[in-house]
Design a protein around this motif. Structure first.
Motif, mmCIF file in Angstrom:
data_model
loop_
_atom_site.group_PDB
_atom_site.id
_atom_site.type_symbol
_atom_site.label_atom_id
_atom_site.label_comp_id
_atom_site.label_asym_id
_atom_site.label_seq_id
_atom_site.Cartn_x
_atom_site.Cartn_y
_atom_site.Cartn_z
ATOM 1 N N GLU A 123 0.660 12.284 45.887
ATOM 2 C CA GLU A 123 0.665 10.875 46.261
ATOM 3 C C GLU A 123 -0.738 10.357 46.568
ATOM 4 O O GLU A 123 -1.066 9.203 46.282
ATOM 5 N N HIS A 124 -1.567 11.216 47.162
ATOM 6 C CA HIS A 124 -2.891 10.777 47.617
ATOM 7 C C HIS A 124 -4.035 11.326 46.754
ATOM 8 O O HIS A 124 -5.202 11.138 47.113
ATOM 9 N N ASP A 125 -3.682 12.001 45.653
ATOM 10 C CA ASP A 125 -4.700 12.581 44.773
ATOM 11 C C ASP A 125 -5.671 13.473 45.550
ATOM 12 O O ASP A 125 -6.896 13.353 45.442
ATOM 13 N N ILE A 126 -5.109 14.368 46.337
ATOM 14 C CA ILE A 126 -5.913 15.329 47.100
ATOM 15 C C ILE A 126 -5.949 16.644 46.327
ATOM 16 O O ILE A 126 -4.907 17.168 45.921
ATOM 17 N N GLY A 127 -7.117 17.190 46.127
ATOM 18 C CA GLY A 127 -7.245 18.514 45.539
ATOM 19 C C GLY A 127 -7.037 19.550 46.630
ATOM 20 O O GLY A 127 -7.927 19.787 47.445
ATOM 21 N N VAL A 128 -5.841 20.141 46.661
ATOM 22 C CA VAL A 128 -5.498 21.108 47.705
ATOM 23 C C VAL A 128 -5.756 22.517 47.210
ATOM 24 O O VAL A 128 -5.335 22.890 46.110
ATOM 25 N N ILE A 129 -6.436 23.304 48.029
ATOM 26 C CA ILE A 129 -6.642 24.726 47.761
ATOM 27 C C ILE A 129 -5.817 25.480 48.791
ATOM 28 O O ILE A 129 -5.966 25.279 49.992
ATOM 29 N N GLY A 130 -4.930 26.353 48.327
ATOM 30 C CA GLY A 130 -4.014 27.041 49.220
ATOM 31 C C GLY A 130 -2.610 26.498 49.035
ATOM 32 O O GLY A 130 -2.288 25.942 47.988
ATOM 33 N N PRO A 131 -1.766 26.619 50.082
ATOM 34 C CA PRO A 131 -2.037 27.247 51.385
ATOM 35 C C PRO A 131 -2.095 28.761 51.280
ATOM 36 O O PRO A 131 -2.047 29.313 50.180
ATOM 37 N N ASN A 132 -2.223 29.393 52.481
ATOM 38 C CA ASN A 132 -2.197 30.854 52.531
ATOM 39 C C ASN A 132 -3.393 31.438 51.796
ATOM 40 O O ASN A 132 -3.259 32.304 50.941
ATOM 41 N N CYS A 133 -4.591 30.935 52.111
ATOM 42 C CA CYS A 133 -5.796 31.440 51.456
ATOM 43 C C CYS A 133 -6.892 31.679 52.498
ATOM 44 O O CYS A 133 -6.698 31.428 53.689
ATOM 45 N N GLN A 134 -8.040 32.153 52.036
ATOM 46 C CA GLN A 134 -9.107 32.573 52.952
ATOM 47 C C GLN A 134 -10.364 31.716 52.834
ATOM 48 O O GLN A 134 -11.345 31.966 53.509
ATOM 49 N N GLY A 135 -10.354 30.715 51.945
ATOM 50 C CA GLY A 135 -11.497 29.824 51.875
ATOM 51 C C GLY A 135 -12.404 30.084 50.701
ATOM 52 O O GLY A 135 -12.006 30.690 49.705
ATOM 53 N N MET A 136 -13.644 29.614 50.836
ATOM 54 C CA MET A 136 -14.589 29.732 49.721
ATOM 55 C C MET A 136 -16.005 29.931 50.220
ATOM 56 O O MET A 136 -16.354 29.585 51.352
ATOM 57 N N ILE A 137 -16.821 30.496 49.331
ATOM 58 C CA ILE A 137 -18.249 30.666 49.586
ATOM 59 C C ILE A 137 -19.013 30.146 48.378
ATOM 60 O O ILE A 137 -18.713 30.510 47.241
ATOM 61 N N ASN A 138 -19.994 29.281 48.635
ATOM 62 C CA ASN A 138 -20.974 28.887 47.634
ATOM 63 C C ASN A 138 -22.313 29.420 48.133
ATOM 64 O O ASN A 138 -22.956 28.807 48.992
ATOM 65 N N VAL A 139 -22.705 30.589 47.636
ATOM 66 C CA VAL A 139 -23.897 31.269 48.142
ATOM 67 C C VAL A 139 -25.143 30.415 47.936
ATOM 68 O O VAL A 139 -25.973 30.269 48.830
#
Length: 715
Positions: A123-139
């Motif tokens: 409905e809100h055009d949100i790019g959702v990552i997850g649920p039940n995940c640990q996140g991200m790293i951009n070194v």
């Protein structure tokens, strides 16, 4: 679905909903890690309990932030996540990582919660990552948005970007690759239950990202698996190899995957087909990522699969030979000119056969390496070279490394090394090799596996390039589709083969008889001997029902056989609908094969080929490809199976009509595409492949219709 993932990986501002002052907790760690790694954007902790967190002003609600953050991290109980996501939608947040667990992976009410999240995101055009995940790293940009011990470490940016459906495993790959394998990562993201941005979305972004050279992925299942071919094509065109774990391939593994991320994948055979079609390299271990990554960093691909091995240890050469042959390579046949030249300086007690053994004579003559390597590289029949230098160390190792680097600079052919000396004892040598991007490994087996992976990928690129302009066959038969629409029961042989004929696939001469007299009349038209088979949508396995008779030679035997198969069918299944008895020519000669279609809810239609009988049923010696299948791909399928020699004239048998077989596969692929909405499965078993020039004949067929329209895979 949002695709501007550059904004996700390089956010100008990050809000943390549920931020805690206790940096030892999951909800406290993201802010700590962002600060400790020097994140350059603005951080907005959100928690009504605090005025500040980690020296940063804390806001009671997302709505009170002075700007819309590019990325929001949600670290609250599952029951509160839907409300938090709605607040993100009201604020216009483009990307959200939901760390919380307690959704589809636990079943029950968690499934409903996850479906609600997916609806809000749409409905809100949100790019959702997850649920039940640990996140991200951009070194590269110091964005460490997640939790866990891996976030506490510092990393040097490298050429690898990875997406993983498992947080713990994915970050362990990154950590071990960087710390122990010397292969740095650029970006690492975990997707968990994947209700929004998917693994393939991230891979597409990595393909676009100019700093990503190598892509890695850990997959339990792809809900958008039908995109795998398209994404793999883009990666091949960009020259970016994809190294992929596909797990959950056994029944027990699938159950574990379901309990882990509620993301059951399709049949591994179809993943394998997609991987092969688009050069996606399947890996089995973290070491594979490190070893293959080193190999691809050299940016050299062989023009063929012919390898020359130079060794000072004969046993190690045999080990590597076994490994590369198992991986689809072959030892190069050195030319007469090359052998003559080698004979001038390799000791008589050495070996000029490939693997070339220069022996321990290099200790007395350091020029042996240079001369041998240069001579072999100059051979046009050699596509790549591997050298096995045992445990050479110290100054000798450094000198030999310098010789190798000097020769390697003069060629585009890949040069790989197996060198077992401990790092501390060959520092100068290894540093020279690393600077020249020459891959080196501690064992001949690891070196051979990496070489085979690079060779396989290079072949996939060449094959893909040669097939790019090949147009798939398109056949449209509206009448065939009408025949199958609304069907709920299996379509028996006679009607199934009428549909095959519509697409140009040859079938046996036959007629459907409703009485013994009709059967006799049909047999006289066809010519004895004949076979008879019961026709019923309720009896798929006619042999099991004892409702088949073969080799009937005359009228009396046919009448008796007719009554017998009908009686046996009724005894087998009393309420079966009997459509009649099929009278069919007896096919003489030929090789039995099996063709099939499976219409997978994730991948779409796929085509299968194998030899009949024990080869397909017991040995599983079959080849799959996702449709559409072109003529060259059909030929690959035929040549891929282990039983292929039986079709080419093994043991004095006449070669089979491979052209007609390939043509039948292509036409079956066209059928699968045209009837995708109405055919769930199709078997042609057996398909008789006659002698060269005599075609093929479908002797039996079964179609299982799509009973109901495919439902969208639940989030």
């Amino acid at each position: 679905m949002r695709t501007d993932l550059e904004r996700f990986f390089t956010p100008r501002s990050i809000a943390i909903i549920g931020a805690s002052q206790d940096f030892g907790t999951i909800s406290g760690q993201p802010l700590k890690h962002l600060q400790s790694h020097g994140y350059k954007g603005t951080i907005y902790p959100v928690n009504p309990r605090y005025a500040e967190v980690g020296g940063v002003k804390c806001y009671p609600a997302l709505a009170e932030l002075p700007e819309t953050p590019d990325l929001v991290l949600i670290l609250v109980n599952a029951s509160r996540v839907t409300d938090m996501l709605r607040q993100c939608g009201a604020k216009g947040v483009p990307y959200v990582i939901i760390f919380s667990s307690g959704f589809s992976e636990v079943g029950g009410g968690g499934v409903n919660l996850q479906q609600a999240l997916a609806q809000i995101a749409r409905e809100h055009d949100i790019g959702v990552i997850g649920p039940n995940c640990q996140g991200m790293i951009n070194v590269a940009d110091s964005v460490f948005a997640g939790f866990g011990s891996v976030f506490s470490s510092d990393y040097d940016p490298g050429p690898v970007s990875m997406v993983s459906q498992s947080g713990g495993f994915g970050f362990s790959v990154m950590n071990l690759s960087a710390k122990e394998g010397g292969l740095g990562f650029r970006q690492m993201v975990t997707t968990g239950n994947e209700i929004g941005v998917s693994t393939l979305d991230f891979i597409e972004y990595f393909i676009r990202d100019p700093q990503t050279e190598i892509i890695a992925g850990y997959v339990e299942g792809l809900k958008d698996a039908n995109r795998l071919i398209e994404v793999g094509e883009k990666a091949l065109q960009a020259g970016k190899p994809i190294l992929m774990w596909k797990v959950g391939n056994t029944e027990q593994g699938q159950r574990a995957a379901a309990s882990h991320t509620a993301n059951l994948g399709g049949a591994m055979a179809l993943y394998g087909a997609a991987f092969r079609q688009k050069g996606i390299i399947q890996v089995d271990d973290i070491q594979d990522v490190v070893d293959y990554g080193r190999a691809f960093r050299s940016k050299r691909l062989p023009q063929g699969n012919r390898l020359a091995i130079i060794t000072i240890s004969g046993g190690a050469g045999i080990l590597m030979t076994d490994e590369i042959v198992a991986g689809g390579m072959q030892l190069a046949q050195l030319s007469v000119a090359t052998l003559d030249k080698l004979r001038e300086f390799i000791p008589s007690f050495g070996s000029l056969l490939n693997p070339v053994d220069v022996t321990a004579a290099i200790f007395n003559d350091l020029t042996l390496i240079n001369r041998t390597l240069q001579t072999i590289i100059d051979d046009p029949g050699v596509d790549c070279v591997a050298m096995i230098n045992a445990s050479l160390q110290g100054d000798l190792a450094a000198t030999i490394a310098g010789e190798i680097v000097a020769v390697a600079k003069q060629t585009d052919k890949p040069v790989f090394l197996s060198w077992s000396a401990r790092d501390v004892l060959a520092q100068d040598a290894y540093a020279q090799l690393d600077a020249a991007l020459i891959p080196h490994y501690k064992s001949p087996v690891r070196c051979g596996r990496a070489l085979a992976a690079v060779s396989w990928y290079a072949e996939a690129k060449r094959r893909n390039e040669s097939q790019r302009d090949e147009k798939p066959l398109v056949i449209e038969r509206p009448e065939a589709k009408k025949m199958l629409q609304g069907r709920t029961a299996d379509v028996a042989e006679y009607e199934a083969k009428r549909i095959l004929k519509e697409y140009g696939i040859a079938v046996t001469q036959e007629a459907l008889a409703l009485s013994a007299d009709e059967a006799v009349a049909a047999a006289k038209r066809i010519g004895y001997p004949v076979a008879i088979k019961i026709q019923s949508p309720d009896i798929s396995h006619k042999t099991e029902a004892k409702a088949v008779r073969l080799g009937i030679e005359d009228d009396d035997a046919l009448k008796a056989g007719y009554e017998e198969v009908v009686a046996n069918a009724r005894a087998y299944k009393a309420d079966a609908k009997i459509e009649g008895v099929l009278v069919q020519e007896m096919v003489k000669g030929g090789t039995e094969a099996i063709l099939g279609v499976t219409n997978d809810p994730l991948f779409g239609p796929a085509v299968m080929f194998g030899l009949g009988g024990i080869f397909a049923e017991v040995l599983k010696d079959v080849a799959f490809r996702l449709a559409p299948v072109t003529l060259s791909v059909a030929r690959e399928m035929i040549e891929e199976i282990k039983g292929y020699p039986l079709l080419t004239g093994a043991r004095g048998k006449a070669p089979a009509d491979l052209d007609a077989l390939a043509d039948a596969i292509v036409k079956l692929s066209a059928l699968a595409i045209d009837l995708e909405d109405v055919v769930a499965e199709l078997d042609i078993n057996p398909l008789f492949v006659m002698e060269k020039g005599k075609g093929v004949k479908a002797a039996d067929a079964l179609i299982r219709p799509v009973v109901k329209s495919r439902e969208r895979v639940n989030e």
